[in-house]
Write a protein that holds these residues in place. Sequence first.
Motif, short mmCIF file in Angstrom:
data_model
loop_
_atom_site.label_atom_id
_atom_site.label_comp_id
_atom_site.label_asym_id
_atom_site.label_seq_id
_atom_site.Cartn_x
_atom_site.Cartn_y
_atom_site.Cartn_z
N LYS A 1 0.86 -1.18 0.00
CA LYS A 1 0.00 0.00 0.00
C LYS A 1 0.89 1.23 0.00
N THR A 2 0.41 2.32 -0.57
CA THR A 2 1.18 3.55 -0.48
C THR A 2 1.29 3.94 0.99
N VAL B 1 0.96 6.13 3.27
CA VAL B 1 0.37 7.42 3.61
C VAL B 1 -0.17 7.37 5.03
N GLY C 1 -2.27 7.46 8.16
CA GLY C 1 -3.70 7.29 8.34
C GLY C 1 -4.32 6.24 7.44
N ARG C 2 -3.55 5.72 6.46
CA ARG C 2 -4.07 4.70 5.55
C ARG C 2 -3.41 3.33 5.77
N VAL C 3 -2.26 3.33 6.41
CA VAL C 3 -1.55 2.07 6.65
C VAL C 3 -1.20 1.96 8.13
N LYS C 4 -1.17 0.74 8.62
CA LYS C 4 -0.76 0.46 10.00
C LYS C 4 -1.47 1.36 11.00
N THR C 5 -2.80 1.43 10.86
CA THR C 5 -3.55 2.34 11.73
C THR C 5 -3.59 1.87 13.18
N MET D 1 0.38 8.29 13.53
CA MET D 1 0.16 7.80 12.17
C MET D 1 1.34 8.08 11.24
N ALA E 1 3.44 5.15 9.32
CA ALA E 1 3.57 5.12 7.86
C ALA E 1 5.04 5.03 7.45
N ASP F 1 -2.04 -1.01 -3.86
CA ASP F 1 -3.26 -0.33 -3.44
C ASP F 1 -2.88 1.06 -2.95
N PRO F 2 -3.59 2.11 -3.35
CA PRO F 2 -4.77 2.12 -4.21
C PRO F 2 -4.42 1.85 -5.68
#
Length: 200
Positions: free
Chosen positions: A10-11, A13, A15-19, A27, A31, A57-58
Amino acid sequence: MRGTVIVFVKTPVAGRVKTRLGAEIGMGRAAALFRLLTQRTIAESLKGEWRTMLAVDPPWAAHGSARFWPHNVARMPQGRGDLGDRMARAFALAPQGPAVIIGADAPGLRARHLRRAFSALKGADAVFGPAEDGGYWLVGLNRRCAAPDLFKAVRWSTKHALADTLKTLPSSFEMRMLETLADVDEAKDLSLMGPAAAAH
């Protein structure tokens, strides 16, 4: 026949990964650590005689974001659906021959583990690398026989993920297990990454 390693990424970013990790350490730092994990995993995946692909992803990142990953590694979009849908799609899109899918969460993963997976697939239909939390860091198929129900009704991100997946294999399948590795999901797991974790 030459095998294929598909790295799910995953990119990185905030807040989008490893939350889950990010909730404990922030965050942004989570990331950054995921980006490091991804770089390490891709580097190991490029040390063998197999081909390496990234399932990204995305979806738009499959055609961009070269700054995150090596630009010379082939990419495919993960697409929609749950993890099972996306992994099934990746297996379908991979070149002919045995294929294994790995994530970027297991810092202990080395090229030797991938080599063992392909060796296992010479005599087995499927191979798994179990994770300590009940999931798995690798799944591989020799793809000589179809597995139409693979990944159906799996409780992802739970301690049941591996057991549920094994139930979706055809009864005729020969299956092998690799050694158990640990994932980085929470702050207590950061020691698995060694000194590099403290620097990020």
